[in-house]
Design an enzyme around this catalytic site. Structure first.
Site, PDB file in Angstrom:
ATOM      1  CG  HIS A 139       5.198   8.643  -3.768  1.00  0.00           C
ATOM      2  ND1 HIS A 139       4.765  10.157  -3.307  1.00  0.00           N
ATOM      3  CD2 HIS A 139       4.467   8.002  -3.112  1.00  0.00           C
ATOM      4  CE1 HIS A 139       3.777   9.850  -2.451  1.00  0.00           C
ATOM      5  NE2 HIS A 139       3.536   8.594  -2.355  1.00  0.00           N
ATOM      6  CG  LEU A 140       7.338   8.382 -10.793  1.00  0.00           C
ATOM      7  CD1 LEU A 140       6.691   8.702 -12.174  1.00  0.00           C
ATOM      8  CD2 LEU A 140       7.647   7.082 -10.582  1.00  0.00           C
ATOM      9  NE  ARG A 141      10.449   8.712  -3.365  1.00  0.00           N
ATOM     10  CZ  ARG A 141       9.583   8.990  -2.557  1.00  0.00           C
ATOM     11  NH1 ARG A 141       8.873   9.928  -2.281  1.00  0.00           N
ATOM     12  NH2 ARG A 141       9.364   7.895  -1.566  1.00  0.00           N
ATOM     13  CG  ASN A 158       5.137  13.283  -2.026  1.00  0.00           C
ATOM     14  OD1 ASN A 158       5.064  13.058  -3.005  1.00  0.00           O
ATOM     15  ND2 ASN A 158       5.399  12.649  -0.809  1.00  0.00           N
ATOM     16  CG  HIS A 184      -1.716  10.915   3.446  1.00  0.00           C
ATOM     17  ND1 HIS A 184      -0.509   9.886   3.264  1.00  0.00           N
ATOM     18  CD2 HIS A 184      -1.790  11.262   4.755  1.00  0.00           C
ATOM     19  CE1 HIS A 184      -0.115   9.473   4.330  1.00  0.00           C
ATOM     20  NE2 HIS A 184      -0.618  10.370   5.365  1.00  0.00           N
ATOM     21  CG  HIS A 192      -2.460   5.414   1.114  1.00  0.00           C
ATOM     22  ND1 HIS A 192      -2.951   6.190   2.017  1.00  0.00           N
ATOM     23  CD2 HIS A 192      -1.368   6.149   0.887  1.00  0.00           C
ATOM     24  CE1 HIS A 192      -2.580   7.451   2.364  1.00  0.00           C
ATOM     25  NE2 HIS A 192      -1.553   7.432   1.265  1.00  0.00           N
ATOM     26  CG  ASN A 246       1.748   7.082   7.176  1.00  0.00           C
ATOM     27  OD1 ASN A 246       0.818   6.871   7.626  1.00  0.00           O
ATOM     28  ND2 ASN A 246       2.164   8.292   7.242  1.00  0.00           N
ATOM     29  CG  ASP A 284       1.950   4.790  -1.198  1.00  0.00           C
ATOM     30  OD1 ASP A 284       2.331   5.770  -1.832  1.00  0.00           O
ATOM     31  OD2 ASP A 284       1.839   4.878  -0.011  1.00  0.00           O
ATOM     32  CG  HIS A 322      12.526   5.769   0.599  1.00  0.00           C
ATOM     33  ND1 HIS A 322      12.287   7.232   0.418  1.00  0.00           N
ATOM     34  CD2 HIS A 322      11.137   5.433   1.076  1.00  0.00           C
ATOM     35  CE1 HIS A 322      11.020   7.840   1.037  1.00  0.00           C
ATOM     36  NE2 HIS A 322      10.453   6.562   1.119  1.00  0.00           N
TER      37      HIS A 322
HETATM   38 ZN    ZN Z   1       0.018   8.723   1.217  1.00  0.00          ZN
END
Ligand code: ZN
Length: 437
Positions: free
Chosen positions: A65-67, A97, A182, A237, A289, A316, A320
């Site tokens: 996730h690179l935001r 996402n 997921h 995951h 998660n 994953d 944050h």
């Molecule tokens: Zn996930």
């Protein structure tokens, strides 16, 4: 002008070609030119002595996730890809996402172009399965594929609607691209924040049961079988013993199912959550998660990695801000900043004598590249010179404050680990080099 680098005397591990031995690797003009003993040294070549180190294909990550766009206070493409290079990764696949979910060809193209302008690390995009990742109707998968998406996912949430999932299987199957899923049954998950079990009960926290993950995997395998196995279903995951067994059984039936496991689900257990941190009776940096599970689940995930049920280690990586974690467990964000500890974490399995080094390297390189059809993960002559050089034995203390990632959120802060990335070449160019601080 010939830009040449000669990596000498390293233990070269290239699982795709079965190579594991001390060799020299010659890189010329961004490509692997030759591998051998005493390779000729072109005039002007830079020579790097790799004695005592492992020389392997740059790692391939199927899940991060690179935001950017939207949450640049947590991570930018530049900081995330710099962290990836520091972790030895030269190809990473980002999840869609972001604040604006990556569900249009324009956004997919923008992220790819932006990444190419800030980093040598190759970024591939996993585009959304459903419009807005809302789970109600399909995103334009054909257009997203044309814009360069390598897979589809609504990661962060499950595709809960059966008919949307069935339509996704058909559309992805026609395009020949995988779905990365997921798996979480929302009714069973019901607001859980950590692994269901004695630790959650002791802390008074609501649990996420294994059954929530397993029921959704079972549904998707059933739908895939129903659809004649027309798309690749990749389980993101995997974290429970039951999940590993479901994937194993589906593979045995010949269904195109694959799975990845994260470094944390291979090495950490839920009791870590009960460690006091930041003035609270628990450590919110363990909140992720799927959650960190019990020892028996970790053992089952390791067994799945060993027998080939789990073909990829994926990070994953989920950065944050500090404020996202300095909260009550219920309110803290899910996710761990992973790139810069991934290698050393999984090397604990090697140092404990559980997994051989070539097998670990395979699950970080050729394994994931194969699953998503990526042209990466090998050192065979002619390949793009994406190379990691690491010292499997070097001991170091994790200092999250020094991470290149914007996300300093890791329960491993302060931990002693063994295994350090010394050098990462992306396309034959130095993307990261370790320096003693
Ligand atoms: Zn996930």
């Amino acid at each position: 002008m010939c830009a040449a680098i000669l990596l000498t005397n390293g233990r070269v591990i290239d699982p795709l070609t079965g190579l594991d031995g001390v060799r020299d690797v010659l890189v010329v003009d961004g490509r692997v030119a030759a591998i051998g003993h005493g390779a000729p040294k072109p005039d002007g070549a830079q020579v790097l002595d790799c004695a005592g180190f492992v020389v392997a294909p740059g790692f391939v990550d199927l899940h991060c996730h690179l935001r950017e766009p939207g949450q640049e206070h947590k991570e930018t493409l530049a900081s995330g890809l710099a962290a990836a290079a520091a972790g030895g990764f030269t190809t990473v696949c980002c999840m869609p996402n972001t604040t604006l979910p990556l569900d249009t060809p324009t956004l997919v193209a923008w992220v790819r172009e932006q990444a190419a302008s800030v980093s040598l690390v190759r970024l591939d995009v996993i585009a959304a399965i459903s419009a807005g990742q809302a789970g109600e109707r399909l995103a334009p998968l054909r257009d997203l594929a044309a814009a360069g998406a390598v897979a589809f996912s609504d990661d962060g949430r499950p595709v809960w609607d059966d008919s949307v999932m069935r339509a996704a299987l058909r559309a992805a199957g026609e395009l020949g691209l995988p779905l990365s899923l997921h798996e979480e049954d929302r009714a069973l998950a019901a607001g859980g924040v950590m692994n269901a079990g004695p630790v959650a009960e002791r802390l008074g926290l609501r649990g996420l049961p294994n059954a929530a993950e397993e029921r959704m995997i079972a549904r998707d395998i059933a739908l895939l079988a129903d659809e004649g196995g027309r798309a690749r279903v990749h389980i993101a995951h995997v974290s429970t013993a039951g999940a590993v067994e479901l994937v194993r059984a589906a593979k045995r039936r010949g269904l195109p199912v694959s799975a990845e496991a994260t470094p944390h689900h291979l090495t950490l257990t839920d009791d870590l959550a009960a460690r006091p941190w930041d003035g609270r009776p628990y450590d919110t940096r363990t909140k992720v998660n799927p959650p960190l599970r019990a020892r028996a689940d970790v053992e089952a995930v390791i067994a799945g990695l060993l027998d080939g049920t789990i073909e990829a280690i994926a990070t994953d990586h989920a950065p944050h801000s500090a404020a996202d974690k300095q909260r009550a467990y219920e309110q803290a964000a899910f996710g761990i900043s992973l790139f810069e500890t991934a290698l050393a974490s999984v090397l604990t399995l090697y140092h404990d004598g559980r997994v051989a080094l070539p097998a670990l390297v395979e699950r970080l390189t050729a394994g994931p590249a194969r699953l998503f059809g990526l042209d990466a993960g090998t050192l065979k002559p002619g390949a793009r010179a994406d190379i990691v050089v690491f010292d499997p034995d070097a001991e170091w203390t994790v200092d999250a404050a020094a991470f290149l990632s914007g996300g300093k959120n890791t329960p491993l802060d302060g931990a002693r680990l063994r295994g350090r990335v010394m050098l990462t070449l992306a396309g034959g160019v130095e993307a990261y080099k370790w320096t003693a601080s």
